[in-house]
Structure formats: C-alpha cells, structure tokens
Design an enzyme around this catalytic site. Structure first.
Site, PDB file in Angstrom:
ATOM      1  N   VAL A  57     -30.261   2.586  20.258  1.00 37.73           N
ATOM      2  CA  VAL A  57     -30.648   3.660  19.338  1.00 37.73           C
ATOM      3  C   VAL A  57     -32.154   3.654  19.099  1.00 37.73           C
ATOM      4  O   VAL A  57     -32.833   4.685  19.239  1.00 37.73           O
ATOM      5  CB  VAL A  57     -29.886   3.523  18.004  1.00 37.73           C
ATOM      6  CG1 VAL A  57     -30.444   4.491  16.963  1.00 37.73           C
ATOM      7  CG2 VAL A  57     -28.398   3.768  18.215  1.00 37.73           C
ATOM      8  N   ARG A  65      -7.918  -1.341  21.237  1.00 34.57           N
ATOM      9  CA  ARG A  65      -7.274  -1.419  22.543  1.00 34.57           C
ATOM     10  C   ARG A  65      -6.668  -0.063  22.880  1.00 34.57           C
ATOM     11  O   ARG A  65      -6.003   0.555  22.048  1.00 34.57           O
ATOM     12  CB  ARG A  65      -6.175  -2.483  22.532  1.00 34.57           C
ATOM     13  CG  ARG A  65      -6.660  -3.876  22.171  1.00 34.57           C
ATOM     14  CD  ARG A  65      -7.566  -4.470  23.228  1.00 34.57           C
ATOM     15  NE  ARG A  65      -7.898  -5.863  22.951  1.00 34.57           N
ATOM     16  CZ  ARG A  65      -8.761  -6.578  23.660  1.00 34.57           C
ATOM     17  NH1 ARG A  65      -9.387  -6.018  24.680  1.00 34.57           N
ATOM     18  NH2 ARG A  65      -9.009  -7.833  23.349  1.00 34.57           N
ATOM     19  N   PHE A  66      -6.886   0.402  24.096  1.00 33.77           N
ATOM     20  CA  PHE A  66      -6.395   1.722  24.498  1.00 33.77           C
ATOM     21  C   PHE A  66      -5.981   1.665  25.964  1.00 33.77           C
ATOM     22  O   PHE A  66      -6.614   2.258  26.836  1.00 33.77           O
ATOM     23  CB  PHE A  66      -7.500   2.758  24.270  1.00 33.77           C
ATOM     24  CG  PHE A  66      -7.057   4.193  24.407  1.00 33.77           C
ATOM     25  CD1 PHE A  66      -5.884   4.645  23.826  1.00 33.77           C
ATOM     26  CD2 PHE A  66      -7.836   5.099  25.113  1.00 33.77           C
ATOM     27  CE1 PHE A  66      -5.483   5.965  23.952  1.00 33.77           C
ATOM     28  CE2 PHE A  66      -7.455   6.417  25.245  1.00 33.77           C
ATOM     29  CZ  PHE A  66      -6.273   6.859  24.663  1.00 33.77           C
ATOM     30  N   ILE A 123     -16.394 -12.271  24.744  1.00 31.51           N
ATOM     31  CA  ILE A 123     -16.454 -13.717  24.535  1.00 31.51           C
ATOM     32  C   ILE A 123     -15.779 -14.458  25.681  1.00 31.51           C
ATOM     33  O   ILE A 123     -15.977 -15.662  25.848  1.00 31.51           O
ATOM     34  CB  ILE A 123     -15.818 -14.132  23.191  1.00 31.51           C
ATOM     35  CG1 ILE A 123     -14.303 -13.927  23.196  1.00 31.51           C
ATOM     36  CG2 ILE A 123     -16.467 -13.411  22.031  1.00 31.51           C
ATOM     37  CD1 ILE A 123     -13.596 -14.577  22.025  1.00 31.51           C
ATOM     38  N   ASP A 124     -14.985 -13.745  26.486  1.00 33.45           N
ATOM     39  CA  ASP A 124     -14.237 -14.391  27.568  1.00 33.45           C
ATOM     40  C   ASP A 124     -15.100 -14.696  28.788  1.00 33.45           C
ATOM     41  O   ASP A 124     -14.697 -15.484  29.640  1.00 33.45           O
ATOM     42  CB  ASP A 124     -13.068 -13.505  28.007  1.00 33.45           C
ATOM     43  CG  ASP A 124     -12.146 -13.154  26.865  1.00 33.45           C
ATOM     44  OD1 ASP A 124     -11.937 -14.021  25.997  1.00 33.45           O
ATOM     45  OD2 ASP A 124     -11.639 -12.016  26.822  1.00 33.45           O
ATOM     46  N   ARG A 129      -4.915 -39.022  15.548  1.00 31.15           N
ATOM     47  CA  ARG A 129      -4.038 -37.971  16.051  1.00 31.15           C
ATOM     48  C   ARG A 129      -4.484 -37.452  17.413  1.00 31.15           C
ATOM     49  O   ARG A 129      -5.650 -37.557  17.790  1.00 31.15           O
ATOM     50  CB  ARG A 129      -4.011 -36.789  15.075  1.00 31.15           C
ATOM     51  CG  ARG A 129      -3.251 -37.043  13.798  1.00 31.15           C
ATOM     52  CD  ARG A 129      -3.394 -35.853  12.866  1.00 31.15           C
ATOM     53  NE  ARG A 129      -2.699 -36.080  11.603  1.00 31.15           N
ATOM     54  CZ  ARG A 129      -2.930 -35.389  10.492  1.00 31.15           C
ATOM     55  NH1 ARG A 129      -3.850 -34.434  10.491  1.00 31.15           N
ATOM     56  NH2 ARG A 129      -2.257 -35.651   9.392  1.00 31.15           N
ATOM     57  N   ARG A 161      -8.607 -14.877  27.765  1.00 28.85           N
ATOM     58  CA  ARG A 161      -7.785 -14.029  28.639  1.00 28.85           C
ATOM     59  C   ARG A 161      -7.498 -14.773  29.940  1.00 28.85           C
ATOM     60  O   ARG A 161      -7.065 -15.909  29.919  1.00 28.85           O
ATOM     61  CB  ARG A 161      -8.462 -12.674  28.890  1.00 28.85           C
ATOM     62  CG  ARG A 161      -8.548 -11.805  27.649  1.00 28.85           C
ATOM     63  CD  ARG A 161      -9.056 -10.413  27.943  1.00 28.85           C
ATOM     64  NE  ARG A 161      -8.094  -9.611  28.683  1.00 28.85           N
ATOM     65  CZ  ARG A 161      -8.374  -8.983  29.815  1.00 28.85           C
ATOM     66  NH1 ARG A 161      -9.574  -9.067  30.351  1.00 28.85           N
ATOM     67  NH2 ARG A 161      -7.451  -8.263  30.422  1.00 28.85           N
ATOM     68  N   GLY A 182     -16.983 -32.309  23.840  1.00 25.58           N
ATOM     69  CA  GLY A 182     -16.493 -33.597  24.306  1.00 25.58           C
ATOM     70  C   GLY A 182     -14.984 -33.719  24.315  1.00 25.58           C
ATOM     71  O   GLY A 182     -14.439 -34.805  24.082  1.00 25.58           O
ATOM     72  N   ARG A 191      -8.921 -43.623  18.755  1.00 28.33           N
ATOM     73  CA  ARG A 191      -8.498 -42.978  17.514  1.00 28.33           C
ATOM     74  C   ARG A 191      -8.168 -41.497  17.685  1.00 28.33           C
ATOM     75  O   ARG A 191      -7.249 -40.991  17.048  1.00 28.33           O
ATOM     76  CB  ARG A 191      -9.595 -43.109  16.437  1.00 28.33           C
ATOM     77  CG  ARG A 191      -9.931 -44.542  16.060  1.00 28.33           C
ATOM     78  CD  ARG A 191     -10.607 -44.585  14.703  1.00 28.33           C
ATOM     79  NE  ARG A 191      -9.738 -44.101  13.634  1.00 28.33           N
ATOM     80  CZ  ARG A 191      -8.845 -44.865  12.997  1.00 28.33           C
ATOM     81  NH1 ARG A 191      -8.692 -46.137  13.327  1.00 28.33           N
ATOM     82  NH2 ARG A 191      -8.107 -44.358  12.030  1.00 28.33           N
TER      83      ARG A 191
END
Length: 335
Positions: free
Chosen positions: A23, A73-74, A134-135, A171, A180, A194, A219
C-alpha cells in the site's frame, strides 16, 4: 494504475507487513494509483468484497500477526472452474491492472489457475505472488516463506516451557507441530529446541529406537511429530508405553499439540523485513510493467527476478515435501 492485494489461505505473521509495504510503496511512488484490499481471501475475490486502502489504513500494523484483510479456507476455488472464471472476469471488468497475493501452496496454485484464465481470455491483469506460510511449503528450494521464522520463534518458546516441566518430572513429551505435508516447521523447531527426535510425515518410524533414546535420557525427552504423520499423538504414546513396559521401564508420557499457538502472535524481525522488501519489490516491478510471477522470500536487498507461476506450482521443481539429506545429517550430528 488500479491494484488489489489479497492474503490467502492460512494466516501467518508477516502478512500485515506485506500489505503495508504494498500500500505505502504504491501510493508513495504512484500517487495517482489506487490499491484495494480483497477481504477474506479468495472467497472475497469471487464475491467482489473489496475495500479501498489508504496509507493511514495500514498504519501501526507492521508487527501484528494475522491479516487485517481477513482470510478463509475456500477449497471450492480449486474444484469449481466457474468460480475462477468469475474472479477473473471481475478483475477484468473492474479495471484492475495487478493483483498482489501473499499465501501458501494453495494460494500459489490458485494464482496460477487464475492467471491462466486471464491469459487465455486476453485480459491484461497480472498476478504477483509472495510466499506466506508458517509451513514453508511454497517452492522453498529458493528461500523460506514469510511467517516461517516467526512460527519457529513461537515454537522455541513453547518447547522451552515443555522442557522445563519434562525435566522437573522426568517425563517424555510427544509434541505435534503444524506444517501440513511439509516437515520443515517441526524439523527446524526440533533443531533449535534440541528435541531428541522429529518424526517426519512419510517416515517409517522405528519406535524401538525412540524407546532407546528415552531410556538413555536422564530426566527429559521431547519427540516432535510433523502434522501430516498419520498416527495420532495418542497412538504414538500407546506404542511407546507398551515398548517401555516390556522392557520393565516406567516413564510418564504426556502429549501436547502446539499447532495453533505456532501461527499467532507478532511477526519476527526477519519476517517483517522480508515481507516489507517483497512488497516493495513487487510494486516497483509492477510500475515497470512486470509480467505475472512468483517471488521467493530471499533476504532484504536481494534483487533476483521472480520465477514464472507455472514453475512455482511444479512439485518436481520444489523441495517442500521433505528435508534435504544434508540438513538431516546435521540434526543427527547435533544430538
């Protein structure tokens, strides 16, 4: 000159910086021109939802996540030719010269399909496309898409929180990442955070090996899972629990899906700079009469020419389906 700007597909940080750059560059370099925002992506284009934009309209948006123009989404745009025909006719009849697009793999393909109709009809509307996802699943052998580094920063922050709790409670965490069909976001997040292992979409996983990794950790253990990997987090957890029980090992396993947290939030400095550069470059090229094309998200100041849209949609010429072997080798060496 009359132009439109569209943000397509999934939102990502950096889209607003791109809109702002388009713009302001157009109105500063060509004050007689007009720039219209297409509201709600490809759906808005088909239904003629436009908004005239001024420099004031894009003030203060450069760091904002998401897109001020909206997107949705379309999938019908890909499956119903009459919708593409309608969009092409609308652009032509309303006198647009250029459509500036930022979006992911689907938006690049939509742009190419639309551009083919415009060319076949002899309608002189050109489409310039920047990768925004982002993919990082858009012709990424030539660069990385806008939004990718912002999502990596968000991933690192979340994985550091998970690591704190995992270490405190000894854990194992199985964490799903967006991406995707591409493994890039999960894999690069695994490198910078890591993670002990990243499961890629089409990988034949050796779960016995994952159990070995967990048993050798003192751990904490983090396994990242790419979005397109077919097994659910619960299924992966169940498999690992069974293997560890058979070995006489009791370890608590938790699952986390961080997907939608990766997409939101403000854009990173890198994505703001690259989105601003691409928006500027595309407008400058349009003012020189450039043909339709796809712009890779290279570094600011890089003046490489765009590539034709037909090359950008050719999966044989792109590298988005899996991680290059040398990057996988580096990740293994860093364990």
């Amino acid at each position: 000159m009359k132009c439109a700007v569209l943000t397509g597909g999934g939102d990502c940080p950096g889209m607003n910086a791109f809109v702002r750059a388009v713009v302001r560059t157009l109105l500063n370099l060509s004050p007689e021109s007009t720039i219209w925002g297409v509201l709600d992506g490809w759906y808005g284009l088909v239904h003629g939802h436009f908004r005239l934009l001024s420099k004031r309209d894009v003030s203060g948006i450069v760091m904002l996540g998401g897109t001020i123009l909206g997107t949705m989404r379309f999938p019908e745009f890909e499956t119903q030719p009459e919708l593409r025909e309608r969009a092409a006719r609308l652009l032509h009849e309303q006198g647009f010269d250029y459509l500036f697009v930022i979006g992911g793999n689907g938006s690049v393909k939509a742009s190419y399909a639309l551009e083919r109709i415009l060319r076949e009809r002899g309608w002189n509307v050109r489409i310039l496309v920047a990768p925004g996802s982002i993919d990082n699943d858009v012709c990424n052998n030539l660069g990385t898409s806008i939004g990718f580094y912002s999502a990596l920063e968000r991933s690192l922050e979340m994985l550091s929180w998970i690591r704190d709790t995992a270490s405190s409670h000894r854990r194992i965490y199985i964490v799903r990442s967006m991406g995707r069909d591409s493994a890039y976001l999960a894999f690069y997040a695994g490198i910078i955070a890591g993670a002990e292992y990243v499961i890629r979409p089409r990988e034949e996983v050796d779960f016995e090996h994952l159990a070995d990794i967990a048993m050798h950790r003192d751990r904490d253990t983090i396994f990242l899972v790419s979005e397109a990997y077919p097994k659910s987090l619960a299924e992966i957890r169940q498999i690992l629990e069974q293997i560890l029980r058979q070995r006489g090992v009791e370890r608590e396993i938790r699952t986390v899906d961080m997907s939608y947290f990766q997409r939101g939030g403000k854009a990173s400095v890198t994505d703001i700079l690259r989105a601003s550069w691409l928006g500027y470059r595309m407008v400058c090229d349009a003012l020189r009469g450039a043909d339709s094309g796809f712009y890779t998200a290279f570094t600011i100041g890089d003046e490489r020419a765009p590539i034709p849209l037909e090359l950008a949609v050719d999966d044989e010429r792109t590298n988005h389906l899996d991680i290059p072997a040398e990057i996988i080798a580096m990740a293994r060496a860093l364990r």
